[in-house]
Scaffold this motif. Structure first.
Motif, short mmCIF file in Angstrom:
data_model
loop_
_atom_site.label_atom_id
_atom_site.label_comp_id
_atom_site.label_asym_id
_atom_site.label_seq_id
_atom_site.Cartn_x
_atom_site.Cartn_y
_atom_site.Cartn_z
N TYR A 61 73.84 32.97 -46.78
CA TYR A 61 73.35 33.24 -45.49
C TYR A 61 72.88 34.82 -44.97
O TYR A 61 72.94 34.97 -43.98
N ALA B 94 83.93 32.89 -37.25
CA ALA B 94 82.86 33.57 -37.99
C ALA B 94 83.37 33.29 -39.52
O ALA B 94 84.06 34.10 -40.08
N SER C 224 78.30 35.22 -38.38
CA SER C 224 77.66 33.54 -38.57
C SER C 224 78.50 32.57 -38.73
O SER C 224 79.55 33.07 -39.59
N SER D 5 77.44 41.57 -37.32
CA SER D 5 76.87 40.51 -37.04
C SER D 5 78.00 39.29 -37.68
O SER D 5 78.46 39.74 -38.61
N HIS E 176 69.39 36.62 -30.95
CA HIS E 176 68.55 35.56 -31.79
C HIS E 176 67.41 34.96 -30.71
O HIS E 176 68.02 34.49 -29.61
N SER F 256 84.39 37.90 -33.31
CA SER F 256 83.94 36.89 -32.64
C SER F 256 84.72 36.24 -31.63
O SER F 256 85.82 36.00 -31.83
N THR G 293 72.45 28.15 -38.89
CA THR G 293 73.14 29.16 -38.10
C THR G 293 72.57 30.55 -37.76
O THR G 293 72.63 31.13 -38.86
N PRO G 294 72.17 31.03 -36.76
CA PRO G 294 71.72 32.19 -36.65
C PRO G 294 72.75 33.35 -36.59
O PRO G 294 74.05 32.75 -36.49
N GLN G 295 72.45 34.70 -36.92
CA GLN G 295 73.44 35.63 -36.73
C GLN G 295 73.69 36.04 -35.54
O GLN G 295 72.60 36.19 -34.60
N HIS G 296 75.12 36.35 -34.91
CA HIS G 296 75.12 36.94 -33.47
C HIS G 296 75.66 38.19 -33.66
O HIS G 296 76.66 38.50 -34.45
N ASP H 23 65.77 34.00 -44.75
CA ASP H 23 67.17 33.71 -45.39
C ASP H 23 66.72 34.25 -46.70
O ASP H 23 65.96 34.09 -47.38
#
Lengths: 116, 111
Positions: free
Chosen positions: B97, A30, A97, A95, B45, A25, A103-106, B92
Protein backbone atom coordinates in the motif's frame (compact mmCIF):
# COMPACT_ATOMS: atom_id res chain seq x y z
CA UNK A 1 -14.23 9.95 9.59
CA UNK A 2 -10.65 8.71 9.14
CA UNK A 3 -8.90 11.24 11.34
CA UNK A 4 -5.18 11.02 12.02
CA UNK A 5 -3.71 13.07 14.82
CA UNK A 6 -0.01 13.91 14.81
CA UNK A 7 1.70 15.44 17.79
CA UNK A 8 3.54 17.69 18.38
CA UNK A 9 2.93 20.09 15.53
CA UNK A 10 6.16 21.95 16.10
CA UNK A 11 9.36 21.21 17.95
CA UNK A 12 12.36 23.44 18.47
CA UNK A 13 15.24 21.91 20.37
CA UNK A 14 18.98 21.83 20.77
CA UNK A 15 21.32 19.64 18.79
CA UNK A 16 21.77 16.23 20.39
CA UNK A 17 18.23 16.00 21.70
CA UNK A 18 16.04 13.05 20.83
CA UNK A 19 12.55 13.93 19.66
CA UNK A 20 9.51 11.67 19.62
CA UNK A 21 6.61 12.27 17.24
CA UNK A 22 3.31 10.47 17.71
CA UNK A 23 0.82 9.51 15.05
CA UNK A 24 -2.62 8.26 16.09
CA UNK A 25 -5.55 7.07 14.05
CA UNK A 26 -8.54 8.28 16.04
CA UNK A 27 -11.49 6.50 14.49
CA UNK A 28 -10.13 3.58 12.51
CA UNK A 29 -7.60 0.83 12.84
CA UNK A 30 -4.47 1.58 10.89
CA UNK A 31 -2.98 -1.61 9.58
CA UNK A 32 -0.15 0.31 8.03
CA UNK A 33 1.40 3.62 8.89
CA UNK A 34 3.83 5.61 6.81
CA UNK A 35 6.39 8.21 7.81
CA UNK A 36 7.39 10.88 5.33
CA UNK A 37 9.82 13.72 5.28
CA UNK A 38 9.15 16.80 3.22
CA UNK A 39 11.67 19.46 2.32
CA UNK A 40 10.51 22.97 1.45
CA UNK A 41 8.65 23.17 -1.84
CA UNK A 42 9.24 19.50 -2.52
CA UNK A 43 7.18 16.38 -2.60
CA UNK A 44 6.92 13.73 0.07
CA UNK A 45 9.85 11.42 0.63
CA UNK A 46 8.86 8.09 2.14
CA UNK A 47 11.10 7.22 5.07
CA UNK A 48 9.57 4.01 6.33
CA UNK A 49 6.52 1.81 6.38
CA UNK A 50 5.35 0.24 9.58
CA UNK A 51 2.86 -2.51 10.19
CA UNK A 52 1.41 -3.10 13.63
CA UNK A 53 3.43 -5.54 15.65
CA UNK A 54 6.33 -5.88 13.22
CA UNK A 55 9.52 -4.05 12.45
CA UNK A 56 9.36 -1.06 10.18
CA UNK A 57 10.62 -1.27 6.63
CA UNK A 58 12.97 1.58 5.89
CA UNK A 59 13.60 3.12 2.52
CA UNK A 60 17.07 3.08 1.09
CA UNK A 61 19.25 5.75 2.60
CA UNK A 62 17.19 6.18 5.76
CA UNK A 63 19.12 5.25 8.90
CA UNK A 64 16.98 2.99 11.05
CA UNK A 65 19.11 3.70 14.12
CA UNK A 66 18.61 7.40 13.60
CA UNK A 67 14.88 7.28 12.97
CA UNK A 68 13.33 4.76 15.34
CA UNK A 69 9.81 3.70 14.50
CA UNK A 70 7.48 1.84 16.80
CA UNK A 71 4.01 0.66 15.79
CA UNK A 72 2.82 -0.97 18.96
CA UNK A 73 -0.90 -0.86 18.31
CA UNK A 74 -3.36 -0.47 15.48
CA UNK A 75 -3.87 3.16 16.41
CA UNK A 76 -0.44 4.44 17.34
CA UNK A 77 2.92 4.75 15.65
CA UNK A 78 5.85 6.80 16.90
CA UNK A 79 8.91 8.18 15.18
CA UNK A 80 11.89 9.07 17.35
CA UNK A 81 14.62 11.17 15.84
CA UNK A 82 17.62 10.23 17.96
CA UNK A 83 20.41 12.68 18.72
CA UNK A 84 18.96 15.18 16.29
CA UNK A 85 21.22 17.55 14.40
CA UNK A 86 20.45 20.65 12.32
CA UNK A 87 20.36 18.60 9.13
CA UNK A 88 17.44 16.66 10.58
CA UNK A 89 15.36 19.82 10.60
CA UNK A 90 12.42 19.20 8.34
CA UNK A 91 8.67 18.68 8.10
CA UNK A 92 7.73 15.13 9.09
CA UNK A 93 4.32 13.76 8.17
CA UNK A 94 2.68 10.50 9.08
CA UNK A 95 -0.17 8.76 7.33
CA UNK A 96 -2.27 5.77 8.14
CA UNK A 97 -4.04 3.30 5.96
CA UNK A 98 -6.60 0.63 6.61
CA UNK A 99 -6.76 -2.63 4.72
CA UNK A 100 -7.30 -2.90 1.00
CA UNK A 101 -5.44 -1.55 -2.00
CA UNK A 102 -8.16 1.01 -2.66
CA UNK A 103 -7.93 2.55 0.77
CA UNK A 104 -6.48 6.05 0.63
CA UNK A 105 -3.89 7.24 3.09
CA UNK A 106 -5.06 9.58 5.81
CA UNK A 107 -2.54 12.13 6.91
CA UNK A 108 -1.64 13.84 10.12
CA UNK A 109 -1.00 17.56 10.05
CA UNK A 110 2.74 17.14 10.19
CA UNK A 111 5.47 18.09 12.64
CA UNK A 112 7.84 20.95 11.94
CA UNK A 113 11.15 19.98 13.54
CA UNK A 114 13.79 22.64 13.99
CA UNK A 115 17.13 21.69 15.49
CA UNK A 116 19.28 24.57 16.68
CA UNK B 1 11.47 7.22 -4.94
CA UNK B 2 9.34 9.52 -7.06
CA UNK B 3 7.96 8.36 -10.33
CA UNK B 4 5.29 10.92 -10.94
CA UNK B 5 5.87 14.19 -12.61
CA UNK B 6 3.37 16.94 -12.51
CA UNK B 7 2.98 19.95 -14.67
CA UNK B 8 2.82 22.74 -14.35
CA UNK B 9 4.99 23.11 -11.27
CA UNK B 10 3.07 26.25 -10.44
CA UNK B 11 -0.20 27.67 -11.69
CA UNK B 12 -1.72 31.06 -10.90
CA UNK B 13 -5.24 31.85 -12.12
CA UNK B 14 -8.13 34.16 -11.34
CA UNK B 15 -10.94 33.04 -9.11
CA UNK B 16 -13.71 31.51 -11.14
CA UNK B 17 -11.45 30.11 -13.82
CA UNK B 18 -10.80 26.42 -14.27
CA UNK B 19 -7.49 24.91 -13.19
CA UNK B 20 -5.97 21.89 -14.88
CA UNK B 21 -3.01 19.95 -13.53
CA UNK B 22 -1.37 16.98 -15.16
CA UNK B 23 0.49 13.99 -13.82
CA UNK B 24 2.60 11.43 -15.64
CA UNK B 25 3.94 8.19 -14.30
CA UNK B 26 6.28 5.48 -15.48
CA UNK B 27 5.16 2.04 -14.38
CA UNK B 28 1.87 0.19 -14.56
CA UNK B 29 -0.58 1.01 -11.80
CA UNK B 30 -3.66 -0.32 -10.06
CA UNK B 31 -4.93 3.10 -9.15
CA UNK B 32 -3.97 6.75 -9.07
CA UNK B 33 -4.88 9.20 -6.37
CA UNK B 34 -4.89 12.96 -6.04
CA UNK B 35 -4.18 14.74 -2.78
CA UNK B 36 -4.18 18.34 -1.70
CA UNK B 37 -1.84 20.01 0.78
CA UNK B 38 -2.38 23.39 2.30
CA UNK B 39 0.81 25.19 3.27
CA UNK B 40 2.40 23.67 6.37
CA UNK B 41 -0.30 21.03 6.77
CA UNK B 42 -0.80 17.37 6.05
CA UNK B 43 -2.34 16.03 2.87
CA UNK B 44 -6.00 15.50 2.21
CA UNK B 45 -7.22 12.77 -0.10
CA UNK B 46 -9.32 14.13 -2.95
CA UNK B 47 -10.10 11.33 -5.33
CA UNK B 48 -8.99 7.86 -6.38
CA UNK B 49 -9.33 6.52 -9.91
CA UNK B 50 -8.79 2.88 -10.75
CA UNK B 51 -6.73 1.77 -13.70
CA UNK B 52 -9.85 0.52 -15.51
CA UNK B 53 -11.60 3.86 -15.14
CA UNK B 54 -11.14 6.74 -17.54
CA UNK B 55 -12.89 9.56 -15.76
CA UNK B 56 -14.22 10.33 -12.33
CA UNK B 57 -16.03 13.28 -10.82
CA UNK B 58 -16.34 14.59 -7.29
CA UNK B 59 -18.03 17.94 -6.85
CA UNK B 60 -15.95 20.50 -8.73
CA UNK B 61 -13.19 17.98 -9.35
CA UNK B 62 -12.81 15.96 -12.51
CA UNK B 63 -10.03 13.42 -12.90
CA UNK B 64 -9.11 11.63 -16.07
CA UNK B 65 -6.77 8.70 -16.53
CA UNK B 66 -5.10 7.58 -19.74
CA UNK B 67 -3.19 4.40 -19.03
CA UNK B 68 -1.88 4.20 -22.60
CA UNK B 69 -0.11 7.52 -22.08
CA UNK B 70 0.52 6.89 -18.40
CA UNK B 71 -0.97 10.21 -17.50
CA UNK B 72 -3.77 11.74 -15.45
CA UNK B 73 -5.27 15.18 -15.18
CA UNK B 74 -7.07 16.96 -12.38
CA UNK B 75 -9.52 19.68 -13.32
CA UNK B 76 -10.92 22.05 -10.73
CA UNK B 77 -13.84 23.99 -12.12
CA UNK B 78 -14.99 27.42 -10.96
CA UNK B 79 -11.94 27.84 -8.77
CA UNK B 80 -12.12 29.58 -5.42
CA UNK B 81 -9.48 31.33 -3.35
CA UNK B 82 -9.76 28.47 -0.86
CA UNK B 83 -8.50 26.08 -3.55
CA UNK B 84 -5.05 27.63 -3.18
CA UNK B 85 -2.81 24.70 -2.22
CA UNK B 86 -0.34 22.20 -3.60
CA UNK B 87 -1.79 19.23 -5.41
CA UNK B 88 -0.05 15.88 -5.65
CA UNK B 89 -0.75 12.76 -7.63
CA UNK B 90 0.25 9.39 -6.23
CA UNK B 91 0.31 5.94 -7.72
CA UNK B 92 0.32 2.65 -5.89
CA UNK B 93 3.70 1.04 -5.60
CA UNK B 94 3.23 -2.48 -4.41
CA UNK B 95 1.10 -4.70 -2.23
CA UNK B 96 2.29 -2.91 0.88
CA UNK B 97 0.00 0.00 0.00
CA UNK B 98 2.90 2.36 -0.49
CA UNK B 99 2.42 5.29 -2.80
CA UNK B 100 4.78 6.92 -5.25
CA UNK B 101 4.36 10.67 -5.23
CA UNK B 102 4.56 13.26 -7.93
CA UNK B 103 6.44 16.49 -7.46
CA UNK B 104 3.25 18.49 -7.03
CA UNK B 105 1.64 21.53 -8.57
CA UNK B 106 1.37 24.69 -6.54
CA UNK B 107 -1.94 26.32 -7.37
CA UNK B 108 -2.64 29.94 -6.51
CA UNK B 109 -6.12 31.34 -6.98
CA UNK B 110 -6.17 35.10 -7.12
CA UNK B 111 -9.31 36.68 -5.66
Amino acid sequence: GAVVSQHPSRVICKSGTSVKIECRSLDFQATTMFWYRQFPKQSLMLMATSNEGSKATYEQGVEKDKFLINHASLTLSTLTVTSAHPEDSSFYICSASGTGSLTPQHFGDGTRLSIL
Amino acid sequence: SQQGEEDPQALSIQEGENATMNCSYKTSINNLQWYRQNSGRGLVHLILIRSNEREKHSGRLRVTLDTSKKSSSLLITASRAADTASYFCATDRDSNYQLIWGAGTKLIIKP
